[in-house]
Design a protein around this motif. Sequence first.
Motif, PDB file in Angstrom:
ATOM      1  N   VAL A 163       0.864  -1.169   0.000  1.00 31.46           N
ATOM      2  CA  VAL A 163       0.000   0.000   0.000  1.00 31.46           C
ATOM      3  C   VAL A 163       0.909   1.229   0.000  1.00 31.46           C
ATOM      4  CG1 VAL A 163      -0.154   0.106   2.521  1.00 31.46           C
ATOM      5  CG2 VAL A 163      -1.994   1.102   1.138  1.00 31.46           C
ATOM      6  N   TYR A 164       0.406   2.338  -0.558  1.00 25.60           N
ATOM      7  CA  TYR A 164       1.178   3.587  -0.546  1.00 25.60           C
ATOM      8  C   TYR A 164       0.237   4.771  -0.389  1.00 25.60           C
ATOM      9  CZ  TYR A 164      -0.302   4.246  -5.435  1.00 25.60           C
ATOM     10  OH  TYR A 164      -1.043   4.401  -6.579  1.00 25.60           O
ATOM     11  N   MET A 165       0.813   5.928   0.019  1.00 29.41           N
ATOM     12  CA  MET A 165       0.017   7.146   0.146  1.00 29.41           C
ATOM     13  C   MET A 165       0.823   8.407  -0.146  1.00 29.41           C
ATOM     14  SD  MET A 165       1.660   8.242   3.009  1.00 29.41           S
ATOM     15  CE  MET A 165       0.723   9.683   3.434  1.00 29.41           C
ATOM     16  N   ASN A 166       2.065   8.271  -0.555  1.00 25.97           N
ATOM     17  CA  ASN A 166       2.912   9.444  -0.752  1.00 25.97           C
ATOM     18  C   ASN A 166       3.842   9.225  -1.927  1.00 25.97           C
ATOM     19  OD1 ASN A 166       4.207  11.883  -0.410  1.00 25.97           O
ATOM     20  ND2 ASN A 166       5.465  11.217   1.312  1.00 25.97           N
ATOM     21  N   ALA A 167       3.244   8.877  -3.076  1.00 20.08           N
ATOM     22  CA  ALA A 167       4.048   8.592  -4.265  1.00 20.08           C
ATOM     23  C   ALA A 167       3.703   9.546  -5.404  1.00 20.08           C
ATOM     24  CB  ALA A 167       3.820   7.152  -4.709  1.00 20.08           C
ATOM     25  N   GLY A 168       3.141  10.705  -5.063  1.00 23.48           N
ATOM     26  CA  GLY A 168       2.699  11.637  -6.094  1.00 23.48           C
ATOM     27  C   GLY A 168       1.311  11.276  -6.592  1.00 23.48           C
ATOM     28  N   VAL A 169       0.637  12.234  -7.221  1.00 22.77           N
ATOM     29  CA  VAL A 169      -0.713  11.973  -7.713  1.00 22.77           C
ATOM     30  C   VAL A 169      -0.664  10.965  -8.858  1.00 22.77           C
ATOM     31  CG1 VAL A 169      -1.630  14.202  -6.996  1.00 22.77           C
ATOM     32  CG2 VAL A 169      -0.614  13.955  -9.268  1.00 22.77           C
ATOM     33  N   GLY A 170      -1.785  10.279  -9.056  1.00 25.89           N
ATOM     34  CA  GLY A 170      -1.860   9.305 -10.132  1.00 25.89           C
ATOM     35  C   GLY A 170      -2.350   7.944  -9.706  1.00 25.89           C
ATOM     36  N   ALA A 171      -2.930   7.850  -8.510  1.00 18.31           N
ATOM     37  CA  ALA A 171      -3.386   6.548  -8.013  1.00 18.31           C
ATOM     38  C   ALA A 171      -4.632   6.045  -8.724  1.00 18.31           C
ATOM     39  CB  ALA A 171      -3.650   6.620  -6.503  1.00 18.31           C
ATOM     40  N   TYR A 172      -5.359   6.916  -9.422  1.00 16.06           N
ATOM     41  CA  TYR A 172      -6.542   6.463 -10.172  1.00 16.06           C
ATOM     42  C   TYR A 172      -6.059   5.719 -11.419  1.00 16.06           C
ATOM     43  CZ  TYR A 172      -9.506   9.875  -7.583  1.00 16.06           C
ATOM     44  OH  TYR A 172     -10.189  10.602  -6.631  1.00 16.06           O
ATOM     45  N   SER A 196      -5.291   1.390 -13.076  1.00 17.75           N
ATOM     46  CA  SER A 196      -5.316  -0.060 -12.848  1.00 17.75           C
ATOM     47  C   SER A 196      -3.921  -0.591 -12.577  1.00 17.75           C
ATOM     48  CB  SER A 196      -5.915  -0.770 -14.067  1.00 17.75           C
ATOM     49  OG  SER A 196      -5.109  -0.537 -15.217  1.00 17.75           O
ATOM     50  N   HIS A 197      -2.901   0.009 -13.201  1.00 20.04           N
ATOM     51  CA  HIS A 197      -1.515  -0.378 -13.016  1.00 20.04           C
ATOM     52  C   HIS A 197      -0.676   0.901 -12.907  1.00 20.04           C
ATOM     53  CE1 HIS A 197      -3.335  -3.926 -14.826  1.00 20.04           C
ATOM     54  NE2 HIS A 197      -2.319  -4.655 -14.376  1.00 20.04           N
ATOM     55  N   ARG A 198       0.425   0.798 -12.176  1.00 26.21           N
ATOM     56  CA  ARG A 198       1.222   2.001 -11.971  1.00 26.21           C
ATOM     57  C   ARG A 198       2.636   1.625 -11.556  1.00 26.21           C
ATOM     58  NH1 ARG A 198       0.313   6.899  -7.531  1.00 26.21           N
ATOM     59  NH2 ARG A 198       1.536   8.442  -8.698  1.00 26.21           N
ATOM     60  N   ASN A 199       3.609   2.403 -12.018  1.00 21.11           N
ATOM     61  CA  ASN A 199       4.987   2.286 -11.541  1.00 21.11           C
ATOM     62  C   ASN A 199       5.195   3.284 -10.403  1.00 21.11           C
ATOM     63  OD1 ASN A 199       5.566   0.382 -13.518  1.00 21.11           O
ATOM     64  ND2 ASN A 199       6.382   1.896 -14.956  1.00 21.11           N
ATOM     65  N   VAL A 200       5.709   2.791  -9.280  1.00 21.85           N
ATOM     66  CA  VAL A 200       5.828   3.605  -8.072  1.00 21.85           C
ATOM     67  C   VAL A 200       7.197   3.357  -7.441  1.00 21.85           C
ATOM     68  CG1 VAL A 200       4.798   4.112  -5.821  1.00 21.85           C
ATOM     69  CG2 VAL A 200       3.344   3.364  -7.695  1.00 21.85           C
ATOM     70  N   PRO A 201       7.841   4.403  -6.899  1.00 20.57           N
ATOM     71  CA  PRO A 201       9.108   4.167  -6.194  1.00 20.57           C
ATOM     72  C   PRO A 201       8.947   3.145  -5.075  1.00 20.57           C
ATOM     73  CG  PRO A 201       8.770   6.518  -6.565  1.00 20.57           C
ATOM     74  CD  PRO A 201       7.492   5.834  -6.962  1.00 20.57           C
ATOM     75  N   ALA A 202       9.823   2.189  -5.025  1.00 15.77           N
ATOM     76  CA  ALA A 202       9.722   1.123  -4.029  1.00 15.77           C
ATOM     77  C   ALA A 202       9.790   1.666  -2.611  1.00 15.77           C
ATOM     78  CB  ALA A 202      10.836   0.099  -4.254  1.00 15.77           C
ATOM     79  N   GLU A 203      10.532   2.759  -2.413  1.00 14.58           N
ATOM     80  CA  GLU A 203      10.683   3.309  -1.063  1.00 14.58           C
ATOM     81  C   GLU A 203       9.388   3.912  -0.535  1.00 14.58           C
ATOM     82  OE1 GLU A 203      12.427   7.755  -2.217  1.00 14.58           O
ATOM     83  OE2 GLU A 203      13.754   6.230  -1.379  1.00 14.58           O
ATOM     84  N   ARG A 204       8.401   4.081  -1.416  1.00 18.23           N
ATOM     85  CA  ARG A 204       7.107   4.613  -0.992  1.00 18.23           C
ATOM     86  C   ARG A 204       6.101   3.516  -0.670  1.00 18.23           C
ATOM     87  NH1 ARG A 204       8.686   9.289   0.759  1.00 18.23           N
ATOM     88  NH2 ARG A 204       9.613  10.620  -0.846  1.00 18.23           N
ATOM     89  N   MET A 205       6.533   2.260  -0.741  1.00 19.50           N
ATOM     90  CA  MET A 205       5.637   1.139  -0.492  1.00 19.50           C
ATOM     91  C   MET A 205       5.761   0.639   0.945  1.00 19.50           C
ATOM     92  SD  MET A 205       4.213   0.380  -3.471  1.00 19.50           S
ATOM     93  CE  MET A 205       4.094   2.172  -3.552  1.00 19.50           C
ATOM     94  N   ALA A 259      12.358   5.308   5.864  1.00 15.81           N
ATOM     95  CA  ALA A 259      12.367   4.494   7.075  1.00 15.81           C
ATOM     96  C   ALA A 259      11.315   4.990   8.065  1.00 15.81           C
ATOM     97  CB  ALA A 259      13.754   4.528   7.714  1.00 15.81           C
ATOM     98  N   THR A 260      11.169   6.302   8.173  1.00 13.30           N
ATOM     99  CA  THR A 260      10.150   6.863   9.053  1.00 13.30           C
ATOM    100  C   THR A 260       8.767   6.516   8.547  1.00 13.30           C
ATOM    101  OG1 THR A 260      11.613   8.695   9.653  1.00 13.30           O
ATOM    102  CG2 THR A 260       9.265   8.999  10.073  1.00 13.30           C
ATOM    103  N   PHE A 261       8.570   6.604   7.233  1.00  9.55           N
ATOM    104  CA  PHE A 261       7.283   6.252   6.633  1.00  9.55           C
ATOM    105  C   PHE A 261       6.892   4.817   6.978  1.00  9.55           C
ATOM    106  CE2 PHE A 261       5.695   3.927   2.814  1.00  9.55           C
ATOM    107  CZ  PHE A 261       4.363   4.304   2.911  1.00  9.55           C
ATOM    108  N   ARG A 262       7.810   3.897   6.850  1.00 11.00           N
ATOM    109  CA  ARG A 262       7.478   2.495   7.118  1.00 11.00           C
ATOM    110  C   ARG A 262       7.251   2.248   8.602  1.00 11.00           C
ATOM    111  NH1 ARG A 262      11.353  -0.288   2.479  1.00 11.00           N
ATOM    112  NH2 ARG A 262       9.864   0.052   0.785  1.00 11.00           N
ATOM    113  N   ALA A 263       7.980   2.954   9.465  1.00 11.92           N
ATOM    114  CA  ALA A 263       7.739   2.829  10.901  1.00 11.92           C
ATOM    115  C   ALA A 263       6.353   3.373  11.260  1.00 11.92           C
ATOM    116  CB  ALA A 263       8.821   3.569  11.683  1.00 11.92           C
ATOM    117  N   ASN A 264       5.982   4.498  10.655  1.00  5.94           N
ATOM    118  CA  ASN A 264       4.651   5.059  10.896  1.00  5.94           C
ATOM    119  C   ASN A 264       3.564   4.124  10.375  1.00  5.94           C
ATOM    120  OD1 ASN A 264       5.895   7.312  11.987  1.00  5.94           O
ATOM    121  ND2 ASN A 264       5.639   8.575  10.171  1.00  5.94           N
ATOM    122  N   ALA A 265       3.807   3.512   9.210  1.00  4.39           N
ATOM    123  CA  ALA A 265       2.842   2.565   8.659  1.00  4.39           C
ATOM    124  C   ALA A 265       2.674   1.361   9.583  1.00  4.39           C
ATOM    125  CB  ALA A 265       3.285   2.106   7.271  1.00  4.39           C
ATOM    126  N   ALA A 266       3.767   0.878  10.144  1.00  2.00           N
ATOM    127  CA  ALA A 266       3.682  -0.239  11.078  1.00  2.00           C
ATOM    128  C   ALA A 266       2.858   0.135  12.301  1.00  2.00           C
ATOM    129  CB  ALA A 266       5.093  -0.679  11.496  1.00  2.00           C
TER     130      ALA A 266
END
Length: 309
Positions: free
Chosen positions: A70-79, A81-90, A258-265
């Motif tokens: 899941v992601y929430m901070n990878a830039g607009v464009g989540a609408y 069916s498929h998308r390329n996203v930076p792995a660090e934002r996952m 790293a902070t993003f993933r800790a917050n997600a956890a």
Amino acid sequence: MQLQDIDLPAPAAGEVQLRQTAIGFNYIDVYQRAGKYPLPSPTGLGHEAAGVVEAVGDGVRDLRVGDRVVYMNAGVGAYASHRNVPAERMALLPANVSDEDAAAVFFKAMRAQFLVKKTHRVQPGDIVVVHAAAGGVGQILSRWCKALGATVIGTAGSAAKCDAARSAGCDAAIDYSQDNWVQQVIAATGGRKARVVYDSVAKHTFMGSLDCTAPFGLVVLYGAASGPVPAFEPELLNKKGCLFLTRPSVFPHNADPATFRANAADVFEAMASGAVRASIGARFSLEQVAQAHRLAESRSNAGAIVMLP
């Protein structure tokens, strides 16, 4: 808004390619579509989605094909069916969180997370006021504050929304469309004012928020649903009790991977405990995106809106 078919290239270095299974809707999507928060045009929309990794680019070591993310901070464009996203934002999804639930609450819960854990670390015994407590973030914020031991006074714009706020864990809910709502908030706590007020309404509530806050307390302005705060002199904060005022945002709080993933956890742990719950009010196909926006703008929906590709 129009759906278009495009050729999606292979993921670049540091990216993953997702097959998106559930797309979250947030009211910022309306603001960006309408031009209140302008974007370069043409543009995609949407900030969050859940999905399955279908390909990984060079250099990606911590994600594999088949991972649920899941992601929430990878830039607009989540609408999409498929998308390329930076792995660090996952963030990897735990097995006990469904894709739909993740898309319904992740962005909203990540906003609540820094509000209750960093902007003000909510403690047992705190009195907390949550404006717009029937909204997506407001319900999560109210329930999480309650789980942390606070007394939570919610406000909302109608009797029905006050009922929703109480269902979300508020000890009392006050209709802020009434002239004496400030007095009602203070009366609900037996005359005690709040240690922190979370205000996402702004124009219609801000001056009242100052009056609800105890001396040396904190007013957290994290949205502007009714419009921007009217201009005021900083000296007013002194006169109201040496108050503190802050205007935080979710993206700086999650800029570091790293902070993003800790917050997600932290969010997933809160979901496991029941402090954060997914409440889906409506589902739309991606082709029905305009209907999703109309429903959101009508303010008649209770619960999150999810779009399914």
